[in-house]
Design an enzyme around this catalytic site. Structure first.
Site, short mmCIF file in Angstrom:
data_model
loop_
_atom_site.label_atom_id
_atom_site.label_comp_id
_atom_site.label_asym_id
_atom_site.label_seq_id
_atom_site.Cartn_x
_atom_site.Cartn_y
_atom_site.Cartn_z
N LYS A 194 0.79 -1.25 0.04
CA LYS A 194 -0.05 0.15 -0.07
C LYS A 194 0.77 1.30 -0.10
CE LYS A 194 -1.76 2.62 3.35
NZ LYS A 194 -1.60 4.06 2.75
N GLU A 268 10.50 0.50 9.82
CA GLU A 268 11.75 1.55 9.43
C GLU A 268 10.98 2.83 10.06
OE1 GLU A 268 14.73 0.92 8.19
OE2 GLU A 268 14.81 -1.04 7.77
N CYS A 302 13.48 10.59 6.80
CA CYS A 302 13.64 9.94 7.95
C CYS A 302 14.97 10.02 8.68
CB CYS A 302 13.34 8.40 7.92
SG CYS A 302 14.00 7.63 6.48
N GLU A 400 10.50 14.58 16.08
CA GLU A 400 10.71 14.63 14.59
C GLU A 400 9.76 15.53 14.07
OE1 GLU A 400 9.59 11.38 12.34
OE2 GLU A 400 11.40 11.37 11.23
P1 TAP Z 1 2.51 7.29 8.78
O1 TAP Z 1 1.55 8.07 9.10
O2 TAP Z 1 3.15 6.40 9.77
O3 TAP Z 1 2.37 6.45 7.43
C1 TAP Z 1 3.27 5.60 6.72
C2 TAP Z 1 2.06 4.60 6.05
O4 TAP Z 1 1.11 3.99 7.00
C3 TAP Z 1 1.14 5.38 5.29
O5 TAP Z 1 1.25 4.51 4.07
C4 TAP Z 1 -0.08 5.30 5.95
O6 TAP Z 1 -1.19 5.38 5.29
C5 TAP Z 1 0.07 3.92 6.81
N1 TAP Z 1 -0.80 3.88 7.90
C6 TAP Z 1 -1.48 5.04 8.68
N2 TAP Z 1 -1.84 4.52 9.67
C7 TAP Z 1 -1.92 3.26 9.73
C8 TAP Z 1 -2.29 1.96 10.36
N3 TAP Z 1 -2.98 2.24 11.48
N4 TAP Z 1 -1.91 0.82 9.90
C9 TAP Z 1 -1.19 0.55 9.08
N5 TAP Z 1 -0.76 1.62 8.10
C10 TAP Z 1 -1.08 2.81 8.37
O7 TAP Z 1 4.02 8.03 8.07
P2 TAP Z 1 4.04 9.41 7.17
O8 TAP Z 1 3.78 10.45 7.79
O9 TAP Z 1 3.44 8.96 5.87
O10 TAP Z 1 5.62 9.20 6.90
C11 TAP Z 1 6.70 9.89 7.67
C12 TAP Z 1 7.27 8.90 8.63
O11 TAP Z 1 8.03 8.01 8.03
C13 TAP Z 1 8.28 10.06 9.34
O12 TAP Z 1 8.39 9.64 10.89
C14 TAP Z 1 9.63 9.28 8.63
O13 TAP Z 1 10.76 9.30 9.52
C15 TAP Z 1 9.30 7.86 8.52
N6 TAP Z 1 9.96 7.16 7.52
C16 TAP Z 1 11.20 6.35 7.89
C17 TAP Z 1 11.84 5.81 6.98
C18 TAP Z 1 13.03 5.06 7.37
S1 TAP Z 1 13.65 4.01 6.17
N7 TAP Z 1 13.17 4.70 8.59
C19 TAP Z 1 11.86 6.23 5.78
C20 TAP Z 1 10.87 7.31 5.23
C21 TAP Z 1 10.15 7.68 6.18
P3 TAP Z 1 -1.77 6.98 4.74
O14 TAP Z 1 -0.47 7.90 4.67
O15 TAP Z 1 -2.62 6.45 3.52
O16 TAP Z 1 -2.45 7.51 5.77
#
Ligand code: TAP
Length: 808
Positions: A194, A268, A302, A400
């Site tokens: 997804k 991650e 991240c 963060e």
């Molecule tokens: P999240 O809000 O955690 O979303 C990540 C993914 O999870 C999205 O596809 C989101 O869907 C989905 N999601 C949301 N709630 C969920 C649930 N209850 N169960 C399963 N999936 C769910 O993070 P974000 O805001 O998109 O991304 C930013 C974060 O990612 C930051 O903290 C960043 O540091 C981290 N990140 C880490 C890495 C590595 S390699 N460590 C790399 C990139 C980013 P929707 O977006 O469609 O709501």
């Protein structure tokens, strides 16, 4: 008089350098601006006809209408993936390789379209999607095509999990998808993925490339949707492994909701990575490092270098240089090829960042935004931002921000720099700036981070594992370690469950509580910090032998004893830095002393467990042998040197995880105890061990052996007592970095996974399956060593002149 070159530079204006969006818009038109799910090799509309819009955050324009997956869509994707999986796994490795290779080629052929589409959907500069994201994604498929080719020789005894569920974020949508899909497919898994709601488009284009590559239907399924769709995936019973990239909060939730499900899990998560600049750094290079570290991708990275730590002597100079550089950073249309920073991914993200920055100012930080006036006011644009005078305890230095905001603090000594850098619940990345290689290489191992860049930042390569320590998650993506995340030992499929085995007998039959310690204290005490310690509660337990007679008493440890043991383990952190030769010597010494007292242990085993003298001999002999095995490994399970395609070497160091809790099973109480503590100790961990509840005397008999084998105090701590209570305390303890649980019940495994979410400790549980501690395939070797180590990749540039540049 002609103007001086410096003056020309001051007055020169950038001309517009727009990238055309035409082809990307035509692609959207071909799809009637409607993106469905990609399931079983076909586009399908959502079962419940639920849709959402995806918006260009730089302009606010709607790009397309996108399917929003519900349970029914996820069900049909899992069904397709399940029916495709066996055949995909059984396929000749070379044939699987050819598919991965074809995908890499197709990504390259379509690189411009992918880059433009990503920029439109996410708002990130075309310069980055074109030069970094798409190229790194192609590199990932090439690298993993290679792993598929040599899978059998490089991972003997391992097999695919089956269907893998993957959920990715919006900050590097295409790259994160490649990081997930390539290793999963190489290992023989099929996928249900997804993408994030904000950025669904490049995954859809990738689905089309899968069709073009002739990938068998069902091998890759892309279900679009929001957080609820992600939750459906993580909870689906047909999925054997979950790989998640996203925020720590959602990662923690997934750990909780998948606890006890036997699903494998890698996370991650977020970060708050330090950039440390020493007085002897090349400051101009360091400035560029900061620019790349925090303003790449608008800081929505991240591993962004969001905490800048400056040594006092150069702090003012560095801040001055940074302010000047910030003024020159260009924020604007992400399709302009001469733009440094594009739009944030969404309005929501803009508001979140702005709120945190305002809070930082309220908490006393000084706001620096030299380019604010040049920042577009329409669209989700945020200027490069620096917060000065930030206190270590302020919100902005802890959470963060995930935006173009760097906080600045100063330090005096290298020790203070390490302390400040590690003062975070995260541990994803770090960057060190110093022209003194001795200093840089001294600091790198001291930082709690999965990746350390020396005189550089944001370097990535498919051959070098990427991932975090602590609350930045567990597991690595890329390299050999990344492949292990998509494989499991084949023997697991054959393990019987305890339910069906005789070994599950109630511990209560062997254990009786006795109040007070009695007049003549013959109770085996606890073993904490290298000393025998009375249990805090002053209770002991009577241990019965195989005939039901009193065999002895042990202390009944409680929460406080576990806390004392963890404290003792924490203090013994010198063990992780000790020479590997020394660890080997001590393990051999333990084996030698056990051998000298073998008869005593044989008798104890027979008396307590009722095994025959021959079986007891076999267990003691195998325990001695196992100690030798880990003595042997102690100085051989060392790291790797990677050669990414740039002027770097990346040194993959295997480090101890830290303080490791170990809960031992009842069967083969001596051998299982040794099989678990020895690899942990060999790799430099400190342990807090709960021995078999039924037969703790085998562990307590070892105290004297440890004392006479030069085991430093605090490396092995043993707390006897009721395992369920002690295990829970270990799982909830924030200073325990990992917990291994081997027990005859599944509820224990579930409890460990659930209770460990506080500090997101790494867990290894047996899910109620019984391994044979005599079978060396199951009970010793690399699997144990892997669970006992973290891999840290230290990137070291080499070469004079231009230095290590990006190779993509
Ligand atoms: P999240 O809000 O955690 O979303 C990540 C993914 O999870 C999205 O596809 C989101 O869907 C989905 N999601 C949301 N709630 C969920 C649930 N209850 N169960 C399963 N999936 C769910 O993070 P974000 O805001 O998109 O991304 C930013 C974060 O990612 C930051 O903290 C960043 O540091 C981290 N990140 C880490 C890495 C590595 S390699 N460590 C790399 C990139 C980013 P929707 O977006 O469609 O709501």
């Amino acid at each position: 008089m002609s103007a001086k070159v410096a003056e020309i530079f001051e007055t020169m204006e950038y001309g517009p350098a727009p990238e055309s969006e035409k082809t990307a818009l035509e692609w959207l038109d071909q799809h009637k601006k409607t993106i469905g799910h990609f399931i079983n090799g076909k586009w399908v509309v959502p079962v419940k006809s639920k849709w959402f819009d995806t918006i260009n955050p730089a302009t606010g324009d709607k790009l397309a209408k996108v399917a929003c997956g519900t349970k029914a869509d996820v069900d049909s994707a899992v069904k397709a993936a399940t029916s495709a999986q066996k055949k995909w796994q059984a396929m000749d490795n070379h044939d699987r390789t050819k598919y991965l290779y074809a995908l890499a080629r197709l990504i390259q052929k379509n690189s411009r379209l992918l880059a433009v589409l990503e920029t439109l959907d996410n708002g990130k500069p075309i310069r980055e999607t074109r030069d970094l994201d798409v190229n790194l994604a192609a590199r990932h498929f090439y690298h993993h095509a290679g792993w598929a080719q040599i899978l059998d020789t490089e991972f003997p005894g391992y097999e695919a999990h089956g269907v893998v569920g993957q959920v990715i974020p919006w900050n590097f949508p295409f790259l994160m998808m490649a990081w997930k899909i390539a290793p999963a497919l190489a290992a023989g898994n099929t996928v249900v993925l997804k993408p994030a709601e904000f950025t669904p488009l490049t995954a859809a284009l990738f689905a089309e490339l899968c069709m073009e590559a002739g990938l068998p239907a069902g091998v890759i399924n892309i279900v679009q949707g929001d957080g609820s769709t992600g939750a459906e995936i993580t909870l689906h019973p047909g999925i054997a492994k979950i790989a998640f990239t996203g925020s720590t909060d959602v990662g923690r939730l997934i750990r909780q909701t998948t606890a006890g499900s036997t699903k494998a899990l890698t996370l991650e998560l977020g970060g708050k990575s330090p950039t440390i600049v020493f007085e002897n750094a090349d400051l101009d290079s360091a400035v560029e490092g900061v620019v790349d570290g925090i303003w790449l991708n608008q800081g929505e990275v991240c591993c962004a270098g969001s905490r800048l730590l400056l040594q006092e002597g150069i702090a003012d100079k560095m801040i001055k240089k940074l302010k000047r550089r910030m003024k020159n950073l260009r924020v604007g249309s992400p399709l302009d090829k001469a733009i440094d920073m594009g739009a944030l991914a969404s309005d929501e993200q803009y508001k979140k960042i702005d709120k945190l920055v305002k809070l930082g100012v309220k908490e006393g930080a000084e706001l620096v935004q030299p380019g604010k006036d040049d920042c577009p006011t329409k669209g989700c644009f945020y200027p490069p931002t620096m917060l000065l005078n930030v206190q270590p305890s302020s919100t902005v230095s802890e959470v963060e921000i995930f935006g173009p905001v760097v906080t600045v603090m100063t330090f005096r000594t290298p020790e203070e720099a390490v302390q400040l850098a590690n003062n975070s619940r995260y541990g994803l990345a770090a960057s060190i700036w110093s022209e003194n290689i001795n200093l840089a290489l001294d600091i790198a191992p001291k930082l709690k981070a999965g990746v350390v860049w020396i005189n550089s930042t944001n370097q990535f390569d498919a051959a070098c594992g990427f991932g975090g320590y602590r609350e930045s998650g567990f597991g690595r993506e890329g390299g050999r370690e990344g492949m292990y995340a998509y494989l499991k030992p084949s023997y697991l499929a054959d393990l019987p469950s305890y339910k069906d085995s005789k070994a599950k007998r109630s511990a209560a039959a062997h254990v009786k509580a006795v109040e007070g310690l009695g007049t003549i204290d013959r109770t085996a005490k606890l073993y904490i910090g290298g000393k025998q310690a009375r249990p805090d509660g002053a209770y002991s337990l009577s241990i019965l032998d195989a005939k039901g007679k009193l065999a002895g008493q042990v202390g009944e440890g409680n929460r406080k004893d576990i806390r004392n043991a963890v404290e003792a383990a924490k203090k013994a952190d010198g063990w992780g830095k000790s020479a590997h030769h020394l660890r080997a010597q001590i393990l051999y010494y333990i084996a030698e002393n056990l051998s000298a007292r073998a008869d005593e242990f044989k008798k104890r085993l027979s008396d307590l467990t009722g095994v025959t003298p021959a079986q007891a001999k076999k267990e003691v002999d195998e325990s001695i042998r196992r100690l030798f095995t880990y003595g042997a490994w102690a100085d051989k399970y060392d790291g790797d040197v990677h050669y990414p395609p740039a002027r770097f070497v990346a040194v993959a160091m295997k480090e101890p995880v830290g303080t490791l809790g170990i809960v031992c099973p009842d069967e083969n109480p001596l051998l299982s105890f040794v099989s678990l503590f020895a690899p942990a100790m060999a790799m430099g961990n400190r342990t807090v061990i709960v021995p078999s509840e039924k037969y703790p005397l085998l562990a307590t008999d070892l105290y004297q052996i440890f004392d006479t084998s030069d085991v430093p105090g605090g490396i092995i701590n043993i707390v006897t007592g009721h395992r369920a209570e002690l295990t829970k305390t270990l799982a909830e303890h924030d200073d325990v970095d990992a917990l291994w649980y081997f027990g005859s019940d599944t509820t224990g495994s579930e409890m460990v996974e659930k209770a460990s979410t506080g500090n997101l400790k790494r867990t290894w549980v047996n899910n109620g399956l019984q391994r044979d501690w005599f079978d060396r395939d199951q009970a010793e070797g690399e699997e144990y060593l892997r669970y006992a180590t973290e891999i840290k990749n230290v990137w070291i540039p080499y070469g004079e002149g231009e230095g290590g540049g990006k190779a993509y």
